[in-house]
Structures are given as structure tokens and as C-alpha cells.
Design an enzyme around this catalytic site. Structure first.
Site, PDB file in Angstrom:
ATOM      1  N   LYS A 163      -6.179   4.762 -19.654  1.00 35.92           N
ATOM      2  CA  LYS A 163      -6.334   5.122 -21.099  1.00 35.92           C
ATOM      3  C   LYS A 163      -4.929   4.832 -21.751  1.00 35.92           C
ATOM      4  CE  LYS A 163     -10.548   6.392 -19.631  1.00 35.92           C
ATOM      5  NZ  LYS A 163     -10.659   6.307 -18.248  1.00 35.92           N
ATOM      6  N   ARG A 167       0.744  -1.225   0.137  1.00 33.34           N
ATOM      7  CA  ARG A 167       0.070   0.046  -0.052  1.00 33.34           C
ATOM      8  C   ARG A 167       0.845   1.270   0.059  1.00 33.34           C
ATOM      9  NH1 ARG A 167      -2.600   2.384   4.342  1.00 33.34           N
ATOM     10  NH2 ARG A 167      -2.328   0.461   5.616  1.00 33.34           N
ATOM     11  N   TYR A 205     -14.720  15.610 -16.829  1.00 31.76           N
ATOM     12  CA  TYR A 205     -15.260  14.228 -16.840  1.00 31.76           C
ATOM     13  C   TYR A 205     -16.417  14.146 -15.827  1.00 31.76           C
ATOM     14  CZ  TYR A 205     -15.156   9.025 -15.803  1.00 31.76           C
ATOM     15  OH  TYR A 205     -15.338   7.735 -15.475  1.00 31.76           O
ATOM     16  N   ASP A 210      -5.512  17.353 -15.341  1.00 35.32           N
ATOM     17  CA  ASP A 210      -5.971  16.391 -16.040  1.00 35.32           C
ATOM     18  C   ASP A 210      -5.324  16.248 -17.382  1.00 35.32           C
ATOM     19  OD1 ASP A 210      -6.963  13.984 -17.232  1.00 35.32           O
ATOM     20  OD2 ASP A 210      -8.580  14.088 -16.010  1.00 35.32           O
TER      21      ASP A 210
END
Length: 401
Positions: free
Chosen positions: A212, A60, A113, A187
Site C-alpha cells: 500500500k 530466504r 481486514y 497493523d
């Protein structure tokens, strides 16, 4: 294998961040499928938890596969440090939970988005963060909307889904003149570091849905953040470790690392094909409007030419000259273009933003953001563009019959 900062982009996308495993000598970094790491003794464990010694503790908090991807993308973006996370929204939320607190103000572009929009407007506001959405093409509006408590300014380098381009250098100057401490987060999913590197333009943090283009093969969900070592350490120890737990698995990081080795080749092909397809769409009588930054008709075409390197991306938005139902019929009857959300894959994907990716907006908010019911978003894949054009043409011709 060494790779210095002066090496070319293609060299760095292959070699940057490579793990030193000289005792074993693998060409490809193996998958470190482990939850935890063994310390030599308690003193070493204590030193690592105290931050006095570098090394792995628990996946983590870091894993060789994830750290390699983070270092590689940071290198490509021109940042000091990068973090890879379990999803794009994991990256957005981990970043915001680390930078914002109750009473702070977030200024963002009005076109985002859909899930980012929902998180900002219906998530952050529940915890006392003030959120203002405006059109970032209006520089005067940005200047007028900044406040003393504006902690973060957020926008997309190419807006989703309408592909608006904003003047990043001008926005950076306005924000930093107002308050140098305000963090600017961009972004950069649509553009990728192949075409645009916002940190080189003065932005503090760059974000990606690594699902993506960075991965590029439609088989991973992941997010990325790149920025200063100080900011990224803050996100890791607050936003990831404590607030979201948005951790990526070693196998997913391995796949992204593999995809990154061909990033520039893929993006350049996406760009070349998208330009051909956008030109076709703009010339077809059934298409009311085509939005692609490479077209001279795009409202910010001149700005895109100034900011982008070697291409204008693989995303196209267009509106049909027909009813919503007829537009749906058009999409449903395509054979080669796959009806699916996401983007940046080898396959060409098509979707209806108002009812899919941006369904979190109300009708009024969609209108305000300029996302019409007839808008269609196309993610151009790696197929021969002539075949995609033929698929689109066969259905567009039927609209005009």
C-alpha cells in the site's frame, strides 16, 4: 551517505539503511538478483549458520535489497529492526506463527481486514489457538477479556474499512499492567509512520501491508514487520524461515525502497485531498454517513487529533442513501475512480467491502463489525481532488434525481 537518528523524517526515508557499497559508489542500491551468497571458506559458512558472524547466506534469510527496506522502515517507525516479506498476509502469518502456540489466547479487535479475520477465525483456531474478537473502542471490554494465556493483542491503528480509531496508549497500559509479556501487534497500514508511530506509544510490533502506502505505486505485493531485534529475529528464523517462507524478491524490495523516498510527500497529498473529498461527501444529500477521522463528525475525531501527526490519512468510508443495487450502479458508472481493491496508490480506488475485501465475514459477522451492505471504501489517490469530486458528484446527483 550517513543518516543519524536525529535527522528529519524526510531525510531518513531517503538515507536510512543505505547499503555500504563505497567500492562501487552507486547512488541507488543495485538489485542483488541472487538466490545464494558465496562464503570465503567453510569456517565462514559455519560461523554464519551458527549466528556467530554477520553476513548473507541465502536470500530466504536476507538479501541486501530487503534488508535495506527493513532497516529504513524500522528507522521511520522507531523500531530496532524491520523485516520485509512477500505479502501483507505473509507478515501477519509469519508474526503469529512465531508468537503463538496451541493453548495460547489471541485477543483482537472485531473489525479487521477480511483475510486477517479469516486467518484468525478459521486458520489459527484449527491449530489450538483461542481467538476472541471484541470492540477495542471499549476499554473495559479489553480489560475483561484478557486472560492468563493471552499471548498476543492485535488491532489496526485505523480499522479497515470503517476507520475506527482506538486509544493506543490506554490499551498499552491495560495490556502491560495485566501481563508485560503479552505482545501488542498493530497493523499501521492505513496511517503509515508519517502520521502515527505505535512503537513510540508502547506497542511491541508494527505491521504493514507494504503493498500500500510504503510502496505507493500499485506494482508490488509485500509485507513489513518492525519491532525489537529479539522479536524480529524470532520471526525471521521461525515465521519466515520455517513456517511460511514468505520471502520478498530483490526487485520488489528495490521498488519499495524507491517508493519510500517520497512517502511523506505522497501521504501528505493523500491527506489533503481526502479531507476535501470527505467534506464534499458529508455535505451531499445522497450520502447517508461519511466516516473520515479528520471530520468533526467522526466518533473518534478528538482521539485522532491527539494521536495523529499532520493529517488523518487517505482512506474514506461512506454509505449511500439508496439500495444495494443502486449503490453498485453508482460505483460501476464512475469514470475516474477505479473499481479495485488495495489502497495507497497514485490512482483513486473504490470498492464495496461487504462483497469484496471483507467477503470472508458472514452476514452476521459483518453486522457485528459494523460493515453494512451500503458501505463503500474510497482510497484517495494523487489526482487533483476537484476531479475526483466531480466524478463522484456526477453519479451522486443521479441518485437524488
Amino acid at each position: 551517505m550517513s543518516c543519524n537518528e536525529h535527522a528529519g523524517f524526510a531525510t531518513r526515508q531517503i538515507h536510512a539503511g543505505h547499503q555500504d557499497l563505497s567500492a562501487v559508489g552507486p547512488l541507488a542500491t543495485p538489485i542483488f538478483q541472487t538466490s545464494t551468497f558465496v562464503f570465503q571458506d567453510t569456517a565462514q559458512g559455519a560461523a554464519r549458520f551458527a549466528g556467530e558472524e554477520q553476513g548473507y547466506i541465502y536470500t530466504r534469510l536476507g538479501n541486501p535489497n530487503g534488508n535495506e527496506v527493513g532497516a529504513k522502515v524500522a528507522n521511520l517507525e522507531g523500531a530496532e529492526m524491520g523485516l520485509v516479506m512477500g505479502s501483507g498476509m505473509g507478515a501477519v502469518s509469519a508474526c503469529m506463527w512465531s508468537l503463538l502456540k496451541a493453548g495460547d489466547h489471541l485477543l483482537a479487535d472485531k473489525t479487521l481486514y477480511g483475510c486477517t479475520f479469516a486467518y484468525f477465525m478459521h486458520g489459527l483456531t484449527r491449530f489450538g489457538v483461542e481467538v476472541t474478537l471484541i470492540d477495542f473502542a471499549d476499554l473495559d471490554a479489553i480489560k475483561a477479556s484478557l486472560r492468563d494465556n493471552t499471548a498476543v493483542v492485535y488491532f489496526e491503528s485505523e480499522t479497515n474499512p470503517d476507520l475506527k480509531i482506538v486509544d493506543i496508549p490506554a490499551i498499552v497500559k491495560i495490556v502491560k499492567d495485566h501481563n508485560p509479556a503479552t505482545k501488542i501487534v498493530v497493523d499501521n497500514t492505513f496511517a503509515t509512520p508519517v502520521l502515527l508511530r505505535p512503537i513510540e506509544l508502547g506497542v511491541d510490533i508494527v505491521l504493514h501491508s507494504a503493498t500500500k502506502y510504503l510502496n505507493g505505486h500499485g506494482d508490488v505485493i509485500a509485507g513489513m514487520l518492525c519491532g525489537s531485534a529479539e522479536d524480529m529475529t524470532n520471526v525471521l528464523m521461525v515465521g519466515v524461515k520455517d513456517m511460511t517462507g514468505s520471502v520478498i524478491g530483490p526487485f520488489e524490495a528495490f521498488l519499495i525502497n524507491r517508493g519510500l523516498k517520497t512517502l511523506d510527500i505522497r501521504v501528505n497529498k493523500h491527506c489533503q485531498s481526502a479531507m476535501k473529498i470527505a467534506t464534499f461527501l458529508e455535505g451531499h444529500p445522497a450520502v447517508k454517513r461519511t466516516l473520515y477521522p479528520g471530520l468533526a463528525s467522526h466518533p473518534q475525531h478528538a482521539l485522532a487529533e491527539k494521536l495523529f501527526h499532520g493529517g488523518f490519512g487517505g482512506m474514506i468510508a461512506f454509505e449511500l442513501d439508496c439500495s444495494k443495487d443502486r449503490a453498485a450502479e453508482f460505483i460501476n458508472h464512475l469514470e475516474l475512480c477505479s473499481l479495485a481493491v488495495s489502497l495507497g496508490d497514485a490512482e483513486t480506488l473504490i470498492e464495496h467491502p461487504a462483497s469484496m475485501t471483507h467477503s470472508t465475514y458472514t452476514p452476521e459477522e459483518l453486522a457485528e463489525a459494523g460493515i453494512g451492505e451500503g458501505m463503500i471504501r474510497l482510497s484517495v489517490g494523487l489526482e487533483d481532488p476537484e476531479d475526483i469530486i466531480a466524478d463522484l458528484k456526477a453519479q451522486l446527483d443521479k441518485i437524488k434525481k
